[in-house]
Design an enzyme around this catalytic site. Structure first.
Site, PDB file in Angstrom:
ATOM      1  N   TRP A 136     -26.416 -17.544  15.186  1.00 49.28           N
ATOM      2  CA  TRP A 136     -25.778 -18.509  15.214  1.00 49.28           C
ATOM      3  C   TRP A 136     -24.195 -17.895  15.304  1.00 49.28           C
ATOM      4  CZ3 TRP A 136     -23.101 -21.652  11.065  1.00 49.28           C
ATOM      5  CH2 TRP A 136     -22.256 -22.825  11.486  1.00 49.28           C
ATOM      6  N   ASP A 217     -30.582 -18.930   5.628  1.00 49.78           N
ATOM      7  CA  ASP A 217     -29.988 -19.949   6.240  1.00 49.78           C
ATOM      8  C   ASP A 217     -31.040 -21.048   6.399  1.00 49.78           C
ATOM      9  OD1 ASP A 217     -27.344 -20.516   8.871  1.00 49.78           O
ATOM     10  OD2 ASP A 217     -28.439 -21.886   7.457  1.00 49.78           O
ATOM     11  N   LYS A 253     -29.025 -31.998  10.409  1.00 49.53           N
ATOM     12  CA  LYS A 253     -30.009 -32.454  11.556  1.00 49.53           C
ATOM     13  C   LYS A 253     -31.325 -33.226  10.895  1.00 49.53           C
ATOM     14  CE  LYS A 253     -27.834 -28.710  13.644  1.00 49.53           C
ATOM     15  NZ  LYS A 253     -26.663 -28.091  12.936  1.00 49.53           N
TER      16      LYS A 253
END
Lengths: 404, 421
Positions: A136, A217, A253
Site C-alpha cells: 500500500w 496489517d 471496509k
C-alpha cells in the site's frame, strides 16, 4: 499587510496519486465512465453502501442519549476488547493470559502510525521495516515519517500475476535479525495476491528463524473471503507459532465505517506485566498526537460486535460484500472470454479482496482512460468494488480492446 | 523452540518459551497522567461530599456532563439525512473548515476574502497543535525553538517535543499577584531570538485563567513583530471564556490586522461540548492565495501518514450548527450560558470565602477567566484539601471551576478557608 512570509520555501507537493484519478473521473462527461480507483465498496448500483447493522447500531446508540465525554487515551474499553477478540478469536490464549494490549486508533492508518512511532521509540535494535513489493502506497511515508527505514522483500510476480513464493522466501531468509517485517494478513493491497496456508506456514518458520518482529496489517478481515475466521487465519497461526506480533486492524471496509475512522492497534507481549508497561508507553505516545480517539465509530463497532443479533447481521452483510466482489471477478473473466480474449485472466479470479492487479501496462491503462473513460491507477490496479453487473460488460469490452 | 512444563497446581501448564525472550523487555512503566491520577483517586474516594475539580470538562449546576441542545438538534438533522460514511478529504470537511475559519477570524476578515489562509479539520485541539508542530518542524527550518508561556498546558511540551522542536519559556504568570506578569513577559519576549515560534493562548489561559488585557495584547503584538517571531495561537475556549465569541477572538484578529501571519489551533471540545467527537481546526495564514495552496498541499502530505483523513461525525455536527442560522443562534446562547455559570461560581466562591471569614485577597478568582482557576494554594494545602475534605485538584492548585456547583460551593469555600486561615 501581508508583507511577511514564513512559507516562501514551501514547495507545491505532488497530488495524491489516487485522488488524482477520482478528480479526473469527476471531470469526465462520458456517461459510460467508470471509477475503478476508488478504494471503497460500492453496491451493484455503484452506490456507497451503509450496512444495515450500522444503521441499527446508530439508532440504538442515539436512543441512549449518551454524553460526549472524552474517551480514555487508549479508547473505548468495550471496543478494544471486542476488536482484539475479533482478530485473535475469543478462545485465544493470548487474550486469556491478558498478555496483549489493544488501543483504539484512527482507523488503519492511525493504527499503523502508532505502531510505527512505537517501534521508532522502543525497537531500538533495528531501524529497518521490510514491506512486501509492492505494498500500500501509504505504508512508506507512515514508517518514514515515524523515523524508520524502508526496505522490501519480493512478493508479487508480474509473470504470473501471483505470489512470488520462492522470491519471498529467498529475500526474507536474508533479512537481518530483529528487523520489522510487514505482512498483509489477507487481501493484499494493491495486488489481491495472498499466500496459501501452506505458504504462510513456511513464511512463519523462516521469519521465526530470522528472529524478525512481525507487524500484521489486517484492513480487510471478513471482506476478503467473506469469513472472518478464515481471513484472520494467518494472524492466529503466527501467534500459535510463538510470534509476538504487532497488529493493525481497520473497520473502514468490513463495517463500511470509512469516515468514522475506527481501528485498533495491538501489541502481543510476553506476559500481562509487560502488556501493562507497553500500554503505559502507548498512552504517552498517543496523548501528544491527538489525546484520545473519536467516539462515534467505536461506539457503532462495539455495539455491533457485542450485540448478538447485530453481529449476525454484520457477518451476513460482510459476506454479502465479499460475495459480490467475487461474483464481479467471475463475470469480468466470463465477459472477457465472450469478447474473444485469448489471454489468461485466471488471476482476476484467484486474487482476493477489493483490488485486482490486472497486469495491464501503463500504455494500456492510458488508453482505457482516454478512449473508454475507465479510470484506474497507473499500475493497472482496479478496485473490483467499482464494477457492477451493469458495467462489467463495458469493462470487459474495453480491456479486450487494449489488450488484443 | 523450548517447551517447558510448569506445575500450576490445578494442572500442568505447558509454556512455550518463544524463540526470542521478548521484544519489549526494556520498555519501562511510564508515569501515570497527572490529571487522570486525580480522577482515579477521586473515583476511589467514598466520601459523599467529594468534589472532582481536576476535570477539564464542563459540568452543569447538578455536576453532570452537558450535551448542548443545539448539538442534539444538529444530530437529529444529520441522522434524518441518512448520509453515507465515505472518507472525508485529507483536509477534512470543507464546509466545516470554512465555517471554523470564519468563526475565528470573523466572516468579513480580509484574510478570508483574499483566500490567503488554509484551514484543515483536525482531531480537536491536540490534533491541531500536533499537525502544526509537525508542519513547523518540517518547514520552519530557520528555528527549532518554541516558546511557551510559563506555565502552559502540560500537553504542549510533549506535542512540540515529539514533533522535533525544542521547548523554551517566557514569563507569564505572577504567583505574587495570581495575575499576569506583564513586565516579565515583555522583558523575556524582547530577548527571544528572531524567527522563533511563540505560543500564545488566545483566551482563557490554561492552567492559570490569566489573560492579558487588550492594551497589554497590543504591546505584545508590537514587540513580537519587532522580534520577528512566528506566532502560534492556541484557541481552545472561544466563546467559553467571556461568553462572547468575538470578544474571545479579539487577540487573534488583532494580531492578524497588525500583519502577523499566524498559525492557529481551534478546538470545539469545550465551546460545543463535543469533547469525545474530536473536532478542531488548524489554520495557516499565508502571504497570498498561491502560498496558501502550496501550504495546503504540504499539510495533506503530512496528515495522510498520520491518520489519512479526519473523523466525520463531530465535524458534521459543528458544521451544521455553524451553518444553520437558528442553531448558530442557539449555540451562542448556550455557550454564553456555560460561561456565565462559570463566572457565577467564581463570584459565589469568593463571597462564600468572605462569609467563612477568610481575610485573604481572593480577587484573582474573579479576575481569572475560563474553565480554570489558579487558586494560589500551595502543594501542602492541596494535599490537605484532598485528604481531609476529599476535594481533588492538581498539585499546582489549579481547580476546574466547571466542577463547582451552587450546592457544593459552600463546602469548597469552607474547606479552602480551613487550609488557608
Amino acid at each position: 499587510m501581508s508583507a511577511n512570509s514564513w512559507w516562501t520555501e514551501v514547495q507545491m507537493g505532488p497530488p495524491d496519486p489516487i485522488l488524482g484519478v477520482t478528480e479526473a473521473f469527476k471531470r469526465d462527461t462520458n456517461s459510460k465512465k467508470m471509477n475503478l480507483g476508488v478504494g471503497a465498496y460500492r453496491d451493484d448500483n455503484g452506490k456507497p453502501y451503509v450496512l444495515s447493522c450500522v444503521r441499527k447500531a446508530e439508532a440504538l446508540i442515539a436512543s441512549k442519549m449518551l454524553d460526549k465525554e472524552y474517551l480514555p487515551i487508549g479508547g473505548l474499553g468495550d471496543f478494544n476488547k471486542a476488536c482484539a477478540e475479533l482478530a485473535l478469536g475469543p478462545d485465544s490464549e493470548v487474550l486469556k493470559s491478558k498478555r496483549s494490549i489493544t488501543v483504539q486508533t484512527i482507523s488503519g492508518t492511525g493504527s499503523l502510525r502508532i505502531g510505527a512511532n512505537f517501534l521508532s521509540r522502543f525497537h531500538t535494535v533495528a531501524r529497518d521495516v521490510y514491506l512486501p513489493k509492492p505494498s500500500w502506497g501509504n505504508h512508506t511515508p507512515i514508517f518514514r515519517d515515524a523515523g524508520m527505514q524502508l526496505k522490501a522483500y519480493r512478493y508479487y510476480d508480474p509473470a504470473t500475476c501471483g505470489f512470488d513464493f520462492t522470491g519471498a522466501l529467498d529475500d526474507v531468509s536474508k533479512i537481518p535479525e530483529h528487523s520489522v517485517i510487514m505482512l498483509h494478513a489477507c487481501a493484499h493491497n494493491p495486488t489481491g495476491v495472498d499466500p496459501r496456508p501452506e505458504q504462510w506456514k513456511e513464511l512463519s518458520a523462516v521469519i521465526k528463524k530470522r528472529k524478525l518482529l512481525v507487524f500484521f496489517d489486517m484492513a480487510y478481515q471478513g471482506f476478503a473471503s467473506g469469513d472472518i475466521d478464515r481471513d484472520a487465519w494467518a494472524v492466529r497461526y503466527f501467534l500459535e507459532q510463538g510470534h509476538s506480533v504487532l497488529l493493525s486492524q481497520s473497520f473502514a471496509k468490513n463495517m463500511g465505517l470509512y469516515g468514522e475512522r475506527v481501528g485498533g492497534f495491538t501489541v502481543v507481549c510476553a506476559d500481562a506485566e509487560e502488556a501493562k508497561r507497553v500500554e503505559s508507553q502507548l498512552k504517552i505516545l498517543i496523548r501528544p498526537i491527538y489525546s484520545n480517539p473519536p467516539m462515534n465509530g467505536a461506539r457503532i463497532a462495539s455495539t455491533i460486535l457485542s450485540t448478538p443479533e447485530l453481529r449476525s447481521t454484520w457477518l451476513e452483510e460482510v459476506k454479502g460484500m465479499a460475495d459480490r466482489i467475487i461474483k464481479m471477478r467471475e463475470m469480468l473473466v466470463t465477459n472477457l472470454k465472450k469478447e474473444g480474449s485469448t489471454h489468461n485472466w485466471q488471476h482476476v479470479i484467484d486474487q482476493i479482496g477489493m483490488f485486482c492487479f490486472t497486469g495491464l501496462k501503463p500504455e494500456q491503462v492510458e488508453r482505457l482512460t482516454k478512449e473508454f473513460s475507465v479510470y484506474m491507477t497507473k499500475d493497472g490496479r482496479i478496485s473490483v468494488a467499482g464494477v457492477t453487473s451493469g458495467n462489467v460488460g463495458y469493462l470487459a469490452h474495453a480491456i479486450h480492446q487494449v489488450t488484443k
